[in-house]
Design an enzyme around this catalytic site. Sequence first.
Site, PDB file in Angstrom:
ATOM      1  N   ASP A 188       0.832  -1.206   0.014  1.00 36.47           N
ATOM      2  CA  ASP A 188       0.062   0.098  -0.060  1.00 36.47           C
ATOM      3  C   ASP A 188       0.913   1.445  -0.014  1.00 36.47           C
ATOM      4  O   ASP A 188       1.675   1.294   1.020  1.00 36.47           O
ATOM      5  CB  ASP A 188      -0.844   0.119   1.344  1.00 36.47           C
ATOM      6  CG  ASP A 188      -1.832   1.120   1.247  1.00 36.47           C
ATOM      7  OD1 ASP A 188      -2.882   1.141   0.524  1.00 36.47           O
ATOM      8  OD2 ASP A 188      -1.371   2.165   1.847  1.00 36.47           O
ATOM      9  N   TYR A 192       2.524   9.956  -0.115  1.00 31.69           N
ATOM     10  CA  TYR A 192       3.616   9.424   0.866  1.00 31.69           C
ATOM     11  C   TYR A 192       5.070   9.857   0.295  1.00 31.69           C
ATOM     12  O   TYR A 192       6.197   9.726   0.949  1.00 31.69           O
ATOM     13  CB  TYR A 192       3.449   8.006   1.072  1.00 31.69           C
ATOM     14  CG  TYR A 192       2.265   7.322   1.816  1.00 31.69           C
ATOM     15  CD1 TYR A 192       1.305   8.308   2.399  1.00 31.69           C
ATOM     16  CD2 TYR A 192       2.087   6.134   1.651  1.00 31.69           C
ATOM     17  CE1 TYR A 192       0.119   7.858   2.805  1.00 31.69           C
ATOM     18  CE2 TYR A 192       0.844   5.597   2.148  1.00 31.69           C
ATOM     19  CZ  TYR A 192       0.008   6.464   2.609  1.00 31.69           C
ATOM     20  OH  TYR A 192      -1.197   6.006   3.161  1.00 31.69           O
TER      21      TYR A 192
HETATM   22  N1  LIG Z   1      -5.540   6.137   3.752  1.00 32.49           N
HETATM   23  C1  LIG Z   1      -5.172   6.841   4.883  1.00 32.49           C
HETATM   24  O1  LIG Z   1      -5.568   8.062   5.023  1.00 32.49           O
HETATM   25  C2  LIG Z   1      -4.133   6.084   5.590  1.00 32.49           C
HETATM   26  C3  LIG Z   1      -3.776   6.818   6.981  1.00 32.49           C
HETATM   27  C4  LIG Z   1      -2.886   6.271   7.580  1.00 32.49           C
HETATM   28  C5  LIG Z   1      -2.291   4.997   7.291  1.00 32.49           C
HETATM   29  N2  LIG Z   1      -2.563   4.672   6.164  1.00 32.49           N
HETATM   30  C6  LIG Z   1      -1.982   3.263   5.424  1.00 32.49           C
HETATM   31  O2  LIG Z   1      -1.912   2.289   6.517  1.00 32.49           O
HETATM   32  C7  LIG Z   1      -0.695   2.001   7.024  1.00 32.49           C
HETATM   33  C8  LIG Z   1      -0.639   1.271   8.555  1.00 32.49           C
HETATM   34  O3  LIG Z   1      -0.864   2.307   9.263  1.00 32.49           O
HETATM   35  P1  LIG Z   1       0.268   3.053  10.174  1.00 32.49           P
HETATM   36  O4  LIG Z   1       1.486   3.228   9.316  1.00 32.49           O
HETATM   37  O5  LIG Z   1      -0.739   4.417  10.380  1.00 32.49           O
HETATM   38  O6  LIG Z   1       0.267   2.373  11.408  1.00 32.49           O
HETATM   39  P2  LIG Z   1       0.345   0.871  11.750  1.00 32.49           P
HETATM   40  O7  LIG Z   1       0.626  -0.172  10.676  1.00 32.49           O
HETATM   41  O8  LIG Z   1      -0.973   0.317  12.609  1.00 32.49           O
HETATM   42  O9  LIG Z   1       1.501   0.742  12.947  1.00 32.49           O
HETATM   43  C9  LIG Z   1       2.482   1.066  12.512  1.00 32.49           C
HETATM   44  C10 LIG Z   1       3.460   1.386  13.630  1.00 32.49           C
HETATM   45  O10 LIG Z   1       3.685   0.355  14.709  1.00 32.49           O
HETATM   46  C11 LIG Z   1       4.981  -0.148  14.568  1.00 32.49           C
HETATM   47  N3  LIG Z   1       4.821  -1.756  14.581  1.00 32.49           N
HETATM   48  C12 LIG Z   1       4.533  -2.393  13.399  1.00 32.49           C
HETATM   49  N4  LIG Z   1       4.521  -3.610  13.726  1.00 32.49           N
HETATM   50  C13 LIG Z   1       4.789  -3.829  14.977  1.00 32.49           C
HETATM   51  C14 LIG Z   1       4.753  -4.963  15.904  1.00 32.49           C
HETATM   52  N5  LIG Z   1       4.689  -6.060  15.373  1.00 32.49           N
HETATM   53  N6  LIG Z   1       4.972  -4.817  17.253  1.00 32.49           N
HETATM   54  C15 LIG Z   1       5.035  -3.387  17.537  1.00 32.49           C
HETATM   55  N7  LIG Z   1       5.071  -2.228  16.773  1.00 32.49           N
HETATM   56  C16 LIG Z   1       4.746  -2.523  15.512  1.00 32.49           C
HETATM   57  C17 LIG Z   1       5.612   0.525  13.589  1.00 32.49           C
HETATM   58  O11 LIG Z   1       7.101   0.655  13.999  1.00 32.49           O
HETATM   59  P3  LIG Z   1       8.303   0.006  13.262  1.00 32.49           P
HETATM   60  O12 LIG Z   1       8.020   0.500  11.511  1.00 32.49           O
HETATM   61  O13 LIG Z   1       9.516   0.485  13.945  1.00 32.49           O
HETATM   62  O14 LIG Z   1       8.167  -1.404  13.216  1.00 32.49           O
HETATM   63  C18 LIG Z   1       4.889   1.858  13.518  1.00 32.49           C
HETATM   64  O15 LIG Z   1       5.431   2.849  14.501  1.00 32.49           O
HETATM   65  C19 LIG Z   1       0.367   3.007   6.604  1.00 32.49           C
HETATM   66  O16 LIG Z   1       1.633   2.715   6.389  1.00 32.49           O
HETATM   67  C20 LIG Z   1      -0.466   3.331   5.529  1.00 32.49           C
HETATM   68  O17 LIG Z   1      -0.051   2.596   4.167  1.00 32.49           O
HETATM   69  C21 LIG Z   1      -3.332   5.096   5.367  1.00 32.49           C
END
Ligand SMILES: NC(=O)c1ccc[n+]([C@@H]2O[C@H](COP(=O)([O-])OP(=O)(O)OC[C@H]3O[C@@H](n4cnc5c(N)ncnc54)[C@H](OP(=O)(O)O)[C@@H]3O)[C@@H](O)[C@H]2O)c1
Length: 304
Positions: A43, A48
């Site tokens: 994704d 980004y």
């Molecule tokens: N459409 C939209 O408006 C929108 C908004 C937000 C996000 N998104 C998409 O959704 C994706 C995911 O959302 P997100 O990036 O907000 O958050 P997320 O995937 O829920 O969480 C990512 C965070 O959690 C940590 N993490 C990941 N796996 C872990 C684990 N197994 N144990 C502990 N900590 C962990 C990561 O750190 P490390 O990298 O250090 O592991 C990072 O700080 C985004 O990357 C993006 O592609 C879309």
Amino acid sequence: MQTRTLTAGVEIPYVGLGTYLIPKDEVAQAVAGAIRVGYRHIDTAEGYGNESGVGDGIRRAIESGAVTRSEIFVTTKLWPGNAAWGQTPKSTEATVASLGQSLERLGLDYVDLYLIHAPYEPADRLAQWRGLVELREQGKARAIGVSNFAIQHIEALKAAGLPLPHANQIELHPWCQRRELVRYLDGNGITAIAYSSLVPLSTWRAAEGHDSAKTEQMQADSEKADSPFKAMADRYGVSEAQVLLRWAVQNGHPVIPKSTNPDRMRANADIFGFEIDEADMAAIAEMDRGDGVAWAEGDPMQVA
Ligand SMILES: NC(=O)c1ccc[n+]([C@@H]2O[C@H](COP(=O)([O-])OP(=O)(O)OC[C@H]3O[C@@H](n4cnc5c(N)ncnc54)[C@H](OP(=O)(O)O)[C@@H]3O)[C@@H](O)[C@H]2O)c1
């Protein structure tokens, strides 16, 4: 990797790699590494600023023989332009051109899913959605959808006589369950893709400069040693992150966890070997706290 079929007839793998906040120079390695350990869904978004790195990672994986293009599901998103932030909203024509530019940066001929990143002015949303419909007809996007759209935003597309989106990517986790919206999406054949599944963890966007609207109470709760997710994780012999991701998938929502840590990346995709039982699903259903926190500046879901 298990999949769900979008109404477009396209299979979306239940777990994908999120790439928001992965810098351009790190993302190629993250994407190639994820594909190596079994991810088949990536994704990204124009907004980004890392599509070219994502494309490099995909190319490396294909050149290594790990996958073919048709075996991976790639999502990118149109940045629609927000007049309130001094930006020019994209017209239908600009939308069509914008996917062309994204494809060039990605080094791909098509994406599997193209989304409007957020809803802003009503007239602009309709113009942009017409662009996505056209792009699907051109074969540049196998499926099309929206992100951060509330019910009224989708109803407006319907009222204009336009086809419904195949997916709506929204913040969804035990603290932000959006039950009414999810029911509406299910009833209209629109797949809810969950983002920011890991908000209830203390590690979520803990790095310097990774903003969010998480409240102090949420931060304190996510740091508690006796969190309910920890108790469940211990019971199932998995991590808290795996419980949170499994919860979404068990409700039928594909997830897109972001990590640049190879161990976490591997574990985040390993959520098909256990099931959260009914009592725990019922307990989680009681944990809703309302609105999302992933957007530090202006939750687009609140746009009229
Ligand atoms: N459409 C939209 O408006 C929108 C908004 C937000 C996000 N998104 C998409 O959704 C994706 C995911 O959302 P997100 O990036 O907000 O958050 P997320 O995937 O829920 O969480 C990512 C965070 O959690 C940590 N993490 C990941 N796996 C872990 C684990 N197994 N144990 C502990 N900590 C962990 C990561 O750190 P490390 O990298 O250090 O592991 C990072 O700080 C985004 O990357 C993006 O592609 C879309």
